[in-house]
Design a protein around this motif. Structure first.
Motif, mmCIF file in Angstrom:
data_model
loop_
_atom_site.group_PDB
_atom_site.id
_atom_site.type_symbol
_atom_site.label_atom_id
_atom_site.label_comp_id
_atom_site.label_asym_id
_atom_site.label_seq_id
_atom_site.Cartn_x
_atom_site.Cartn_y
_atom_site.Cartn_z
ATOM 1 N N MET A 1 0.843 -1.168 0.000
ATOM 2 C CA MET A 1 0.000 0.000 0.000
ATOM 3 C C MET A 1 0.886 1.227 0.000
ATOM 4 S SD MET A 1 -3.054 -0.811 2.592
ATOM 5 C CE MET A 1 -2.483 -2.098 3.648
ATOM 6 N N GLY A 2 0.379 2.280 -0.546
ATOM 7 C CA GLY A 2 1.164 3.491 -0.553
ATOM 8 C C GLY A 2 0.286 4.716 -0.678
ATOM 9 N N SER A 3 0.868 5.836 -0.318
ATOM 10 C CA SER A 3 0.189 7.120 -0.425
ATOM 11 C C SER A 3 1.245 8.212 -0.446
ATOM 12 C CB SER A 3 -0.749 7.341 0.764
ATOM 13 O OG SER A 3 -1.252 8.670 0.744
ATOM 14 N N PRO A 4 0.995 9.284 -1.195
ATOM 15 C CA PRO A 4 1.926 10.408 -1.154
ATOM 16 C C PRO A 4 1.733 11.275 0.092
ATOM 17 C CG PRO A 4 0.121 10.907 -2.618
ATOM 18 C CD PRO A 4 -0.069 9.485 -2.163
ATOM 19 N N LEU A 5 0.766 10.921 0.929
ATOM 20 C CA LEU A 5 0.488 11.679 2.148
ATOM 21 C C LEU A 5 1.001 10.890 3.359
ATOM 22 C CD1 LEU A 5 -3.175 12.664 1.243
ATOM 23 C CD2 LEU A 5 -1.102 14.053 0.965
ATOM 24 N N PRO A 6 2.121 11.319 3.955
ATOM 25 C CA PRO A 6 2.707 10.565 5.071
ATOM 26 C C PRO A 6 1.727 10.293 6.211
ATOM 27 C CG PRO A 6 4.224 12.252 4.315
ATOM 28 C CD PRO A 6 2.925 12.492 3.587
ATOM 29 N N ALA A 7 0.830 11.219 6.483
ATOM 30 C CA ALA A 7 -0.129 11.005 7.574
ATOM 31 C C ALA A 7 -1.032 9.810 7.283
ATOM 32 C CB ALA A 7 -0.964 12.263 7.796
ATOM 33 N N ALA A 13 -0.423 2.162 8.751
ATOM 34 C CA ALA A 13 0.562 1.325 9.438
ATOM 35 C C ALA A 13 0.116 1.040 10.866
ATOM 36 C CB ALA A 13 1.935 1.991 9.412
ATOM 37 N N ALA A 14 -0.348 2.063 11.573
ATOM 38 C CA ALA A 14 -0.794 1.871 12.955
ATOM 39 C C ALA A 14 -1.973 0.903 13.018
ATOM 40 C CB ALA A 14 -1.174 3.218 13.579
ATOM 41 N N GLY A 15 -2.928 1.064 12.111
ATOM 42 C CA GLY A 15 -4.080 0.164 12.087
ATOM 43 C C GLY A 15 -3.697 -1.265 11.744
ATOM 44 N N LEU A 16 -2.822 -1.430 10.769
ATOM 45 C CA LEU A 16 -2.410 -2.774 10.362
ATOM 46 C C LEU A 16 -1.582 -3.478 11.432
ATOM 47 C CD1 LEU A 16 -1.564 -2.158 6.616
ATOM 48 C CD2 LEU A 16 -3.476 -3.489 7.531
ATOM 49 N N ARG A 17 -0.805 -2.724 12.181
ATOM 50 C CA ARG A 17 0.024 -3.333 13.239
ATOM 51 C C ARG A 17 -0.827 -3.993 14.321
ATOM 52 N NH1 ARG A 17 3.456 1.615 12.593
ATOM 53 N NH2 ARG A 17 5.281 0.877 11.447
ATOM 54 N N THR A 35 6.139 -2.409 7.841
ATOM 55 C CA THR A 35 7.277 -1.504 7.792
ATOM 56 C C THR A 35 6.939 -0.337 6.881
ATOM 57 O OG1 THR A 35 8.782 -3.384 8.023
ATOM 58 C CG2 THR A 35 9.732 -1.324 7.211
ATOM 59 N N VAL A 36 7.136 0.866 7.381
ATOM 60 C CA VAL A 36 6.938 2.066 6.571
ATOM 61 C C VAL A 36 8.248 2.313 5.827
ATOM 62 C CG1 VAL A 36 6.477 4.538 6.584
ATOM 63 C CG2 VAL A 36 5.221 3.023 8.136
ATOM 64 N N VAL A 37 8.173 2.393 4.505
ATOM 65 C CA VAL A 37 9.349 2.619 3.675
ATOM 66 C C VAL A 37 9.349 4.079 3.234
ATOM 67 C CG1 VAL A 37 10.544 1.946 1.555
ATOM 68 C CG2 VAL A 37 9.290 0.226 2.875
ATOM 69 N N GLU A 38 10.392 4.785 3.578
ATOM 70 C CA GLU A 38 10.519 6.194 3.208
ATOM 71 C C GLU A 38 10.946 6.296 1.748
ATOM 72 O OE1 GLU A 38 9.810 8.855 5.111
ATOM 73 O OE2 GLU A 38 9.191 7.491 6.702
ATOM 74 N N VAL A 139 8.084 16.554 -5.090
ATOM 75 C CA VAL A 139 7.163 16.019 -6.098
ATOM 76 C C VAL A 139 7.601 14.617 -6.497
ATOM 77 C CG1 VAL A 139 6.217 16.312 -8.415
ATOM 78 C CG2 VAL A 139 6.527 18.297 -6.938
ATOM 79 N N LEU A 140 8.889 14.439 -6.702
ATOM 80 C CA LEU A 140 9.405 13.116 -7.074
ATOM 81 C C LEU A 140 9.150 12.102 -5.961
ATOM 82 C CD1 LEU A 140 12.735 14.257 -8.751
ATOM 83 C CD2 LEU A 140 10.617 13.533 -9.895
ATOM 84 N N ARG A 141 9.314 12.507 -4.708
ATOM 85 C CA ARG A 141 9.017 11.604 -3.584
ATOM 86 C C ARG A 141 7.538 11.238 -3.566
ATOM 87 N NH1 ARG A 141 12.784 15.022 -0.998
ATOM 88 N NH2 ARG A 141 11.132 16.269 -0.059
ATOM 89 N N ALA A 142 6.667 12.218 -3.813
ATOM 90 C CA ALA A 142 5.227 11.951 -3.820
ATOM 91 C C ALA A 142 4.864 10.988 -4.943
ATOM 92 C CB ALA A 142 4.449 13.257 -3.961
ATOM 93 N N LEU A 143 5.433 11.175 -6.131
ATOM 94 C CA LEU A 143 5.148 10.280 -7.257
ATOM 95 C C LEU A 143 5.659 8.872 -6.986
ATOM 96 C CD1 LEU A 143 5.928 12.719 -10.176
ATOM 97 C CD2 LEU A 143 3.669 11.902 -9.462
ATOM 98 N N TRP A 144 6.810 8.748 -6.365
ATOM 99 C CA TRP A 144 7.355 7.447 -5.987
ATOM 100 C C TRP A 144 6.367 6.707 -5.085
ATOM 101 C CZ3 TRP A 144 8.688 5.104 -1.368
ATOM 102 C CH2 TRP A 144 9.523 3.985 -1.442
ATOM 103 N N SER A 145 5.732 7.455 -4.186
ATOM 104 C CA SER A 145 4.784 6.856 -3.236
ATOM 105 C C SER A 145 3.405 6.630 -3.830
ATOM 106 C CB SER A 145 4.638 7.764 -2.005
ATOM 107 O OG SER A 145 5.869 7.937 -1.355
#
Length: 161
Positions: A1-7, A13-17, A35-38, A139-145
């Motif tokens: 799963m991924g999102s460009p919004l860290p929150a 992640a908290a819910g899945l844990r 595991t949250v991947v930066e 922007v590149l980090r957001a697109l990666w996510s």
């Protein structure tokens, strides 16, 4: 799963844990860890991204005279319309997040085989791709996510970690 919004990622992640098992579309998954991947820093403002799922993207559906022929004009990375529509998609994503929309596709460096997947609303064709992009690091980090192309929430266009 991924999102460009860290929150959003942190809440997932908290819910899945707290879970041992999740039902994902009728498939049971046993969770062994979360595991949250930066995202990479992309400090130079350049990125080479390769997808692990096909990128899908709609084009204009118009012929050489500008007459619309179809509403389901799925583009392949080798189609002449693809670069402009792909870049437009990247810019809309940046604008949606309130980021600098000056993102450019430098080149497509690799294209995988064409694949089509049934999504409940017909088949969506696409292909794995590798692209070189230039833009602001955030922007590149957001697109990666977020992923490349359209239908990312359906699993299309996910970028390799």
């Amino acid at each position: 799963m991924g999102s460009p919004l860290p929150a959003v990622v942190e809440v997932w992640a908290a819910g899945l844990r707290r879970r041992e098992l999740i039902d994902w579309g009728g498939v049971a998954f046993r969770l062994l860890g979360v595991t949250v991947v930066e995202p990479p820093a992309f400090a130079a403002g350049r990125a080479r991204l390769r997808t692990v799922t096909p990128v899908v993207l709609k084009g204009s559906g118009r012929d050489e005279w500008g007459v619309r022929q179809t509403r389901q004009a799925w583009l392949m990375p080798t189609d002449s319309e693809f670069p402009a529509y792909f870049e437009g998609n990247l810019r809309r994503k940046a604008e949606t997040l309130g980021l600098d929309p000056e993102i450019s596709l430098e080149r497509i460096t690799w294209v995988g085989a064409r694949r089509s997947y049934e999504t409940g609303k017909g088949k969506k064709p696409g292909a794995l791709i590798e692209v070189e992009l230039r833009g602001a690091p955030e922007v590149l980090r957001a697109l990666w996510s977020w992923g490349l192309g359209q239908a990312n929430s359906a699993g299309f266009g996910w970028v390799a970690a």
